[in-house]
Design a protein around this motif. Structure first.
Motif, mmCIF file in Angstrom:
data_model
loop_
_atom_site.group_PDB
_atom_site.id
_atom_site.type_symbol
_atom_site.label_atom_id
_atom_site.label_comp_id
_atom_site.label_asym_id
_atom_site.label_seq_id
_atom_site.Cartn_x
_atom_site.Cartn_y
_atom_site.Cartn_z
ATOM 1 N N LEU A 1 27.422 36.836 -23.250
ATOM 2 C CA LEU A 1 25.978 36.767 -23.046
ATOM 3 C C LEU A 1 25.617 35.522 -22.243
ATOM 4 C CD1 LEU A 1 23.039 37.654 -23.673
ATOM 5 C CD2 LEU A 1 23.237 36.434 -25.835
ATOM 6 N N GLU A 2 26.219 34.399 -22.578
ATOM 7 C CA GLU A 2 25.910 33.149 -21.892
ATOM 8 C C GLU A 2 26.454 33.121 -20.468
ATOM 9 O OE1 GLU A 2 25.603 30.161 -25.772
ATOM 10 O OE2 GLU A 2 27.322 30.000 -24.400
ATOM 11 N N ARG A 3 27.451 33.926 -20.179
ATOM 12 C CA ARG A 3 27.975 34.009 -18.810
ATOM 13 C C ARG A 3 27.275 35.086 -17.997
ATOM 14 N NH1 ARG A 3 32.976 33.899 -21.598
ATOM 15 N NH2 ARG A 3 33.351 36.078 -20.999
ATOM 16 N N GLY A 4 26.360 35.806 -18.623
ATOM 17 C CA GLY A 4 25.653 36.866 -17.922
ATOM 18 C C GLY A 4 26.481 38.114 -17.745
ATOM 19 N N GLU A 5 27.549 38.251 -18.517
ATOM 20 C CA GLU A 5 28.449 39.394 -18.382
ATOM 21 C C GLU A 5 28.117 40.514 -19.354
ATOM 22 O OE1 GLU A 5 32.291 37.747 -18.943
ATOM 23 O OE2 GLU A 5 32.246 36.532 -17.105
ATOM 24 N N SER A 6 27.270 40.228 -20.334
ATOM 25 C CA SER A 6 26.898 41.232 -21.331
ATOM 26 C C SER A 6 25.382 41.373 -21.327
ATOM 27 C CB SER A 6 27.384 40.793 -22.721
ATOM 28 O OG SER A 6 27.027 41.743 -23.704
ATOM 29 N N PRO A 7 24.850 42.598 -21.294
ATOM 30 C CA PRO A 7 23.392 42.778 -21.266
ATOM 31 C C PRO A 7 22.731 42.178 -22.506
ATOM 32 C CG PRO A 7 24.509 44.869 -21.708
ATOM 33 C CD PRO A 7 25.563 43.901 -21.314
ATOM 34 N N ALA A 8 21.654 41.468 -22.276
ATOM 35 C CA ALA A 8 20.965 40.791 -23.380
ATOM 36 C C ALA A 8 20.000 41.746 -24.063
ATOM 37 C CB ALA A 8 20.213 39.581 -22.851
ATOM 38 N N LYS A 9 19.993 41.730 -25.388
ATOM 39 C CA LYS A 9 19.031 42.509 -26.159
ATOM 40 C C LYS A 9 17.833 41.623 -26.497
ATOM 41 C CE LYS A 9 22.493 45.490 -28.341
ATOM 42 N NZ LYS A 9 23.084 45.947 -29.635
ATOM 43 N N PRO A 10 16.620 42.157 -26.358
ATOM 44 C CA PRO A 10 15.427 41.347 -26.656
ATOM 45 C C PRO A 10 15.466 40.709 -28.031
ATOM 46 C CG PRO A 10 14.790 43.393 -25.586
ATOM 47 C CD PRO A 10 16.260 43.494 -25.857
ATOM 48 N N ARG A 11 15.929 41.464 -29.033
ATOM 49 C CA ARG A 11 15.977 40.926 -30.391
ATOM 50 C C ARG A 11 16.915 39.730 -30.478
ATOM 51 N NH1 ARG A 11 13.362 40.596 -35.112
ATOM 52 N NH2 ARG A 11 12.841 42.804 -35.037
ATOM 53 N N ASP A 12 18.093 39.815 -29.830
ATOM 54 C CA ASP A 12 19.047 38.713 -29.875
ATOM 55 C C ASP A 12 18.477 37.462 -29.211
ATOM 56 O OD1 ASP A 12 20.802 40.406 -31.129
ATOM 57 O OD2 ASP A 12 22.034 40.792 -29.351
ATOM 58 N N VAL A 13 17.842 37.647 -28.067
ATOM 59 C CA VAL A 13 17.260 36.501 -27.361
ATOM 60 C C VAL A 13 16.174 35.853 -28.212
ATOM 61 C CG1 VAL A 13 15.934 35.783 -25.338
ATOM 62 C CG2 VAL A 13 17.818 37.422 -25.084
ATOM 63 N N HIS A 14 15.335 36.675 -28.835
ATOM 64 C CA HIS A 14 14.271 36.136 -29.676
ATOM 65 C C HIS A 14 14.849 35.389 -30.873
ATOM 66 C CE1 HIS A 14 10.597 35.808 -32.029
ATOM 67 N NE2 HIS A 14 11.260 36.331 -33.033
ATOM 68 N N ASP A 15 15.844 35.985 -31.551
ATOM 69 C CA ASP A 15 16.415 35.349 -32.734
ATOM 70 C C ASP A 15 17.066 34.004 -32.383
ATOM 71 O OD1 ASP A 15 15.550 37.445 -34.244
ATOM 72 O OD2 ASP A 15 17.514 38.390 -34.488
ATOM 73 N N LEU A 16 17.732 33.944 -31.234
ATOM 74 C CA LEU A 16 18.340 32.684 -30.810
ATOM 75 C C LEU A 16 17.263 31.648 -30.476
ATOM 76 C CD1 LEU A 16 21.280 34.000 -28.596
ATOM 77 C CD2 LEU A 16 21.482 32.775 -30.777
ATOM 78 N N ALA A 17 16.188 32.095 -29.828
ATOM 79 C CA ALA A 17 15.104 31.168 -29.482
ATOM 80 C C ALA A 17 14.490 30.560 -30.736
ATOM 81 C CB ALA A 17 14.042 31.898 -28.661
ATOM 82 N N VAL A 18 14.299 31.384 -31.765
ATOM 83 C CA VAL A 18 13.742 30.879 -33.024
ATOM 84 C C VAL A 18 14.738 29.927 -33.691
ATOM 85 C CG1 VAL A 18 13.011 31.531 -35.350
ATOM 86 C CG2 VAL A 18 12.245 32.872 -33.384
ATOM 87 N N PHE A 19 16.019 30.289 -33.705
ATOM 88 C CA PHE A 19 17.051 29.461 -34.319
ATOM 89 C C PHE A 19 17.150 28.105 -33.625
ATOM 90 C CE2 PHE A 19 21.658 28.285 -34.560
ATOM 91 C CZ PHE A 19 21.694 28.003 -35.917
#
Length: 303
Positions: A63-81
């Protein structure tokens, strides 16, 4: 492991401006770079991030290398964390939209009812939006604190994370007004300015935002007098930049909404809005009404 910081909300949504040198880079890589930057800055490991999104460390790495499609839920959960501010979350949301070519309603599909998804799609292609709101400040003009107070009141039983996503969706929905199209005419009942949602400070902030909006060329705020005979329900009217002048009306109720496209019914709701507008204060009087409401809430906050 360091503790995640509490999110500090910010009132102004950010717009991601890509430098010329960045424009050739895939948005997914930019998004991954941002996520990695925040993780490393806060001292978290890949394993820490993986636990947050219930995934493997290799998935987070991709995900951090841009090689895996990002899911909105994952991005949101990481932003909150990571304890990101609203401004920082807004930047991630916009990069996510570019990476997935996803519309706003799609990114927040899990917390957006179907009838509202349709309205969001329509708002994005409209030329003008006129709204009369007798109960609350229109969604396109709500501050984050005001929106959160409303969501917490209405969405009983929702988790805190879910409430944050609903609020984030409302804030992101407002970004289209930064583009200059559509223009927004907001007719707001005077009673709304004195109806408490949240705290007196939240209300003062909301009224200040409305005052700020009155001086823009894209938003026209008019206060409707208390004694005016107006309908008890909100009405939206949208026009579109089509050669044949397409338009529709949208009438919201508790668990859904009606979309009106037939000419006879459109004429009816257009006349209702014209009547409401005729009972609204002019710009000068509306500004004076907003300033009086602001003084009311500032006094209340000081007590």
């Amino acid at each position: 492991m360091p503790a995640a910081r509490k999110v500090q909300p910010e009132s102004d949504a950010a717009v991601v401006h890509l430098k010329a040198s960045d424009e050739q880079r895939p948005a997914g890589r930019l998004l991954g770079d941002e996520l990695r930057h925040h993780r490393v800055r806060l001292g978290y490991s890949l394993a820490d991030a993986a636990r947050v999104i219930r995934a493997s460390t290799s998935k987070v790495s991709r995900l951090e290398r841009g090689e895996s499609p990002a899911k909105p839920r994952d991005v949101h959960d990481l932003a909150v964390f990571y304890g990101l501010s609203r401004k920082e979350q807004s930047q991630l949301d916009q990069l996510l939209a570019q990476a997935s070519n996803a519309d706003l309603y799609a990114r927040f599909a899990d917390v957006t009812p179907d009838f509202l998804k349709r309205l969001i799609r329509l708002e994005g292609t409209a030329e003008t939006i006129a709204v009369f709101e007798p109960r609350v400040v229109p969604g396109l003009l709500q501050t984050e604190g005001y929106a959160r107070a409303l969501v917490e009141l209405v969405e009983i039983g929702r988790s805190e994370a879910s409430i944050e996503r609903i609020v984030a969706m409302r804030m992101q929905r407002q970004l289209m007004l930064d583009k200059g199209v559509p223009t927004l005419a907001a007719l707001i009942s005077e009673e709304v300015l004195y109806r408490l949602y949240g705290t007196a400070d939240v209300m003062a902030e909301q009224v200040r935002f409305l005052l700020k909006a009155t001086v823009t060329g894209r938003v026209n705020v008019r206060v409707v007098r208390r004694d005016a005979m107006v309908p008890p329900y909100p009405i939206f009217h949208l026009t579109f930049p089509d050669a044949d002048g397409q338009e529709l009306a949208y009438v919201e109720h508790l668990d859904g909404a009606n979309y009106i496209t037939k000419k006879s019914q459109l004429d009816k709701y257009r006349k209702v809005l014209l009547n409401v507008r005729a009972n609204a204060c002019d710009r000068e009087a509306s500004t004076a009404s907003l300033r009086e409401a602001l003084r009311h809430w500032e006094r209340a906050a000081a007590d």
